[in-house]
Scaffold this active site. Structure first.
Site, PDB file in Angstrom:
ATOM      1  N   HIS A 145       5.148   1.132  -4.124  1.00  0.00           N
ATOM      2  CA  HIS A 145       6.402   0.972  -4.869  1.00  0.00           C
ATOM      3  C   HIS A 145       6.738  -0.502  -5.132  1.00  0.00           C
ATOM      4  CE1 HIS A 145       8.404   0.532  -0.813  1.00  0.00           C
ATOM      5  NE2 HIS A 145       9.245  -0.242  -1.506  1.00  0.00           N
ATOM      6  N   ASP A 159       2.150   5.792  -0.455  1.00  0.00           N
ATOM      7  CA  ASP A 159       2.839   4.542  -0.808  1.00  0.00           C
ATOM      8  C   ASP A 159       2.072   3.310  -0.339  1.00  0.00           C
ATOM      9  OD1 ASP A 159       4.876   3.199  -2.171  1.00  0.00           O
ATOM     10  OD2 ASP A 159       6.016   2.875  -0.328  1.00  0.00           O
ATOM     11  N   SER A 217       9.459  -4.714   2.060  1.00  0.00           N
ATOM     12  CA  SER A 217       8.488  -3.673   1.737  1.00  0.00           C
ATOM     13  C   SER A 217       7.082  -4.253   1.584  1.00  0.00           C
ATOM     14  CB  SER A 217       8.880  -2.958   0.449  1.00  0.00           C
ATOM     15  OG  SER A 217      10.018  -2.161   0.636  1.00  0.00           O
TER      16      SER A 217
END
Length: 512
Positions: free
Chosen positions: A150, A180, A253
């Site tokens: 992402h 992911d 992230s």
């Protein structure tokens, strides 16, 4: 117009930085230090030697944190992305700039996080660039970098910034949206890779550090513990998250979660938050899973997942007792698909899987992850319990492709169970056809469920088809009536139920 709180806007801009959104995140310009990347590499090597000492202990947390931070510094990168947005003809001035945040990630930031309010603005006629920011970790000397899908999803340009402020164009090697995970590659000399640890060996309560670029603040280190393992949060298709209270914020992230030996045991991925900021509940992809996905992407360009062709479910206490099984640790086979590896190997509905290739299986998610991680064509060994007896089955996985599903509607003589709050009727050939089954499918179809009943609480609903009661095959209402009359509803009744072609077991116990 109400003024936007300055801090809040900064938080939301940083959110978009973590997910390739419309907000523009600016890295703060800081004066360059005197340390070169090579010097940082030498310092990291010394720190790692310290961590590897046999007598090294983390009793002094200050020393431990400082040593791990030094060891990780040259391996952690900031990942910046650019997505070129060009309005199509006829949409000039009308197209709206929307944050590109996947729905499953928006859910973690909460409904009170008003993305559109701050990004609902007309596009300039010439288009614009969406800029995003995340983190990553170098895991090989030849430049492979682990990050989140992402972070780089839909990006036209990806760059990484090293600890010495060098910015290098990165190649997107591949992604796996189902976990992911994304893999990048950079060409640069003398890169310092981090060491990947064994995430299976990590335990709840261990100290960990999260390193990354929250809100664009590169090389930020936060500390916490492993709060839980094997979390499923319905963010991705395959997940086995490590939960931590180390502060993870938008921009973290893709960055590493590190133990006090300086080993990467996770890739920071998501937070549970109503505001978009850290609330002490963060989630990281285990390093063992991320490493397996990376190896598949690098070697094959995609991830190949194994398949058995069996529908599985967790055991609860009542279901376990109904099979005379003494534990809730295990995986119940609800159904076996035709022409599948499971069918060819002789696996049956009602079997309980207790080991896969010698490793104990405690729940359905663990078993699903283990099978998916087995390359197609691999011969594996299942230890099952059938009718109270343990036995071993050899099985060869094939490749998992996109799952297929069938759906349909419902609706003469009916039978009601007042104890459980459901009404059924015989599954006629015509009704079976309407529901998407073969016309020779036998059973009774549920036509009504009392919303306050035991049946409703266990998840039964109209259009479900009951095919078995306490091990007795159900062909029509008479079979169902007899089986229910013979059952001790206070002790409980086990049903095998079919929904959309998939079978599972349900245990009902009357409270009367």
């Amino acid at each position: 117009m109400r003024r936007i709180p300055k801090g809040l806007l900064w938080v939301m801009t940083a959110v978009m930085g973590g997910a390739v959104g419309a907000g523009i995140v600016m890295l703060r310009s800081e004066s360059r230090t005197s340390w070169s990347y090579a010097a940082e590499g030498r310092e990291a090597a010394a720190a790692r030697s310290e961590l590897a000492r046999a007598d090294y202990r983390a009793d002094d947390l200050t020393t431990a944190f400082r040593t791990v931070a030094k060891a990780m510094r040259p391996s952690v990168v900031s990942v910046s992305t650019v997505k070129h947005i060009r309005p199509r003809q006829g949409e000039l001035g009308r197209q709206r700039a929307r944050p590109q945040v996947p729905g499953q990630f928006r859910e973690f930031f909460g409904d009170d996080f008003p993305f559109e309010r701050f990004f609902d603005m007309p596009n300039p006629p010439e288009g614009f660039d969406q800029q995003g920011l995340g983190s990553g970790v170098i895991v090989s000397a030849d430049g492979y970098i682990l990050t989140n899908n992402h972070v780089v999803r839909g990006a036209d340009e990806v760059n990484v910034t090293l600890s010495d402020r060098r910015t290098i164009a990165a190649k997107l090697v591949g992604t796996d949206p189902k976990t992911d995970v994304a893999v990048l590659k950079v060409d640069a000399p003398d890169l310092v890779p981090a060491s990947l640890g064994n995430s299976d060996a990590a335990e709840v309560g261990e100290w960990v550090l999260a390193v990354g670029s929250p809100f664009g603040l590169d090389q930020t280190v936060t500390a916490g513990i492993i709060s839980a393992k094997s979390r499923q949060m319905a963010i991705t298709d395959y997940e086995d998250f490590i939960q931590t209270d180390a502060a993870i914020n938008p921009g973290n992230s893709g960055g590493p979660l590190v133990n006090l030996k300086g080993q990467v045991i996770g890739i920071n991925t998501a937070i549970a938050s109503r505001t978009g900021g850290n609330n002490g509940v963060g989630f990281a992809i285990p390093s063992n899973l991320a490493s397996t996905i990376m190896d598949a992407i690098v070697k094959h360009g995609r991830v190949q997942r194994g398949r058995l062709g069996a529908l599985i479910q967790d055991l609860n206490e009542d279901l376990a007792k109904s099979f005379n099984f003494a534990s809730t640790k295990g995986v119940l086979i609800g159904d076996v698909l035709d022409d599948s590896p499971a069918k060819k190997a002789g696996l049956q509905a009602g079997d309980i899987v207790v080991e896969f290739n010698g490793k104990p299986m405690e729940n359905a998610n663990q078993f699903r992850m283990s099978v998916a991680g087995t390359p197609p064509g691999t011969s594996s060994e299942l230890t099952i319990v059938r009718s109270g007896k343990r036995q071993t089955i050899k099985i060869t996985t094939d490749e998992l492709t996109d799952e297929m599903a069938t759906t349909g509607p419902a609706g003469a003589a009916e039978e009601s169970s007042a104890d459980f709050g459901l009404t059924v009727q015989t599954l006629s050939p015509e009704l079976a056809d309407q529901l998407g089954y073969e016309q020779n499918q036998q059973g009774v179809v549920i036509t009504d469920v009392d919303p306050t009943s035991i049946a409703a609480r266990t998840g039964l609903r109209p259009r479900d088809v009951v095919v078995d009661v306490n091990g007795k095959a159900i062909r029509h209402i008479r079979d169902f009536r007899e089986a229910m009359a013979q059952a001790d509803t206070a002790q409980g009744v086990r049903l095998q139920v079919m929904r959309d072609g998939n079978r599972r077991f349900v245990f009902l116990r009357s409270s009367r």
